[in-house]
Design an enzyme around this catalytic site. Structure first.
Site, short mmCIF file in Angstrom:
data_model
loop_
_atom_site.label_atom_id
_atom_site.label_comp_id
_atom_site.label_asym_id
_atom_site.label_seq_id
_atom_site.Cartn_x
_atom_site.Cartn_y
_atom_site.Cartn_z
N HIS A 92 45.32 41.99 38.92
CA HIS A 92 44.66 41.73 40.05
C HIS A 92 44.41 40.10 40.40
CE1 HIS A 92 40.95 41.80 42.73
NE2 HIS A 92 40.76 40.32 42.61
N ASP A 132 47.17 46.01 40.10
CA ASP A 132 46.04 45.60 40.08
C ASP A 132 45.23 47.37 39.92
OD1 ASP A 132 43.51 45.03 40.79
OD2 ASP A 132 43.68 44.44 42.68
N SER A 186 40.39 39.73 46.87
CA SER A 186 38.88 40.00 45.65
C SER A 186 37.76 40.32 46.86
CB SER A 186 39.02 38.95 44.78
OG SER A 186 38.07 40.54 43.45
#
Length: 389
Positions: free
Chosen positions: A359, A326, A160
């Site tokens: 995610h 995601d 991320s």
């Protein structure tokens, strides 16, 4: 060096561990034009650095994490954020590798950030703190790695926002990176991502206890706004299929609606818990600054509008990993990175893992993900020779 920090609406005091003072002689110039010097950066290490310093792995944490990768977190008392992946015998093996995880510049766990005291005024920076970028965060990390006397990192790994940092390492300091694993990330933030961040920031700033960022000096805390920001963001970390599987329309208690606005549904209770627990360990102003750093990230823009230019000097082995469900950083974003790396003839692998966990799958028990990380690192070691003790 140790430092005592205050957290949460009750101003719980905790002592954070390792802190180094960086840029004591040469100031660090930020992308905004601001200059900082003699600033603290907090970090934790796990495992042991070998004799020739060839086994160091830099872990770059995400938006709401910090340097406490494994072990008990000093604020929450809960396990670190990557217990599933880091430790003895785990994919990122602390019996073999020396793990370094710094708290990002702008953070709230000991590194220089808005809650730190400005030496010029004797008061917390609050909103006078300079706006930072992912590039600024990476420059500060580079100073830490230099301080530790490490000339080359065996790997740089992050997911991320941490993945953004990995990409910036490849852009800024490719000669220092033997291998890299950017996970669940992208070369820039989309309009949708920026929109969700803005909702979170506005929730914080709309809280009457935010006080234009000066809540700490007034003994206040915008806990409601920060909790809503966390709830909103957390939805983006999950997937519709995963939410339906885990929660569906289950009621939190009983079999009938209350016909009120308490948490009737289990998903409501879950999100409220996420919001409340986040307030205990994160600074609202830091949330504003770090989300803005993610919004400003645009690797192509930083390189003449051509993404492949960012990887022109890369000789590292790169493994790009993403998850099918995601929707915050969907697989097509990862494929763009792979195409740009291919354009420079870089050694790149691409792994798309099937999951409905969204995610946050990189934080959860995903066997294929674990095998990918472990296998890639072993492959890099085989190619470059075993470590010296």
């Amino acid at each position: 060096m140790n430092k005592t920090l205050k957290f949460g609406p009750e101003f719980k005091e905790i002592e954070v561990g390792r802190i180094v003072i960086l840029a004591k002689e040469t100031p660090l110039k930020l992308d905004s034009g601001a200059i900082i010097s003699s600033f603290p950066l907090a970090y934790q290490t796990y495992g042991n650095l070998n004799a020739d310093k060839s086994n160091a792995i830099l872990l770059c944490h995400g938006l709401t994490a910090d340097q406490y990768v494994i072990g008990e977190h000093p604020v929450t008392g809960k396990p670190g954020w990557w217990e599933s992946m880091v430790g003895p015998g785990k994919p990122i093996d602390t019996d073999k590798y020396f793990i370094i995880c710094p708290n990002v510049l702008g953070g709230c766990m000991g590194s220089l950030g808005p809650k730190e005291i400005d030496a010029k005024t004797g008061k917390a920076y609050n909103l006078t703190f300079p706006v930072i970028t992912i590039g600024d965060i990476v420059q500060a990390q580079k100073l830490l790695i230099d301080h530790l006397g490490i000339s080359r990192l065996f790997s740089v790994i992050g997911a991320s926002m941490g993945g953004m940092q990995v990409l910036k390492w490849l852009d800024f300091y490719p000669e220092m990176v033997l291998s890299a694993i950017p996970i669940s990330t992208a070369a820039r933030h989309t309009a949708q991502n920026i929109a969700f961040h803005e909702i979170g920031r506005q929730a914080i700033m709309a809280d009457p206890d935010w006080l234009e960022g000066n809540y700490l000096s007034a003994g206040k805390y915008p806990s409601k706004g920060l909790a809503v920001a966390r709830m909103t963001a957390h939805v983006t970390y999950l997937s519709e299929a995963g939410l339906q599987r885990k929660f569906g329309r289950k009621l939190q208690a009983g079999e009938n609606f209350t016909y009120g606005f308490e948490a009737d549904f289990a998903i409501e209770s879950y999100l409220r818990h996420q919001g409340i627990s986040f307030v205990e360990r994160f600074d609202p102003n830091s949330y504003l600054y770090i989300t803005r750093a993610m919004d400003y990230f645009d690797l192509a823009l930083d390189n003449g509008g051509v993404l492949s230019n960012a990887f022109a000097r890369v000789k590292s082995a790169v493994c790009v990993i993403c998850f099918t469900s995601d929707w915050l950083f969907p697989p097509p974003e990862s494929k763009l990175l792979v195409h740009a790396l291919n354009a420079t003839s870089a050694r790149v692998s691409y792994v798309e893992i099937e999951t409905d966990k969204g995610h946050d799958a990189f934080l959860l028990d995903e066997p294929d993900f674990r095998r990918t990380i472990a296998g890639f690192l072993k492959g890099v070691e085989r190619k470059n020779g075993h470590f010296k003790e």
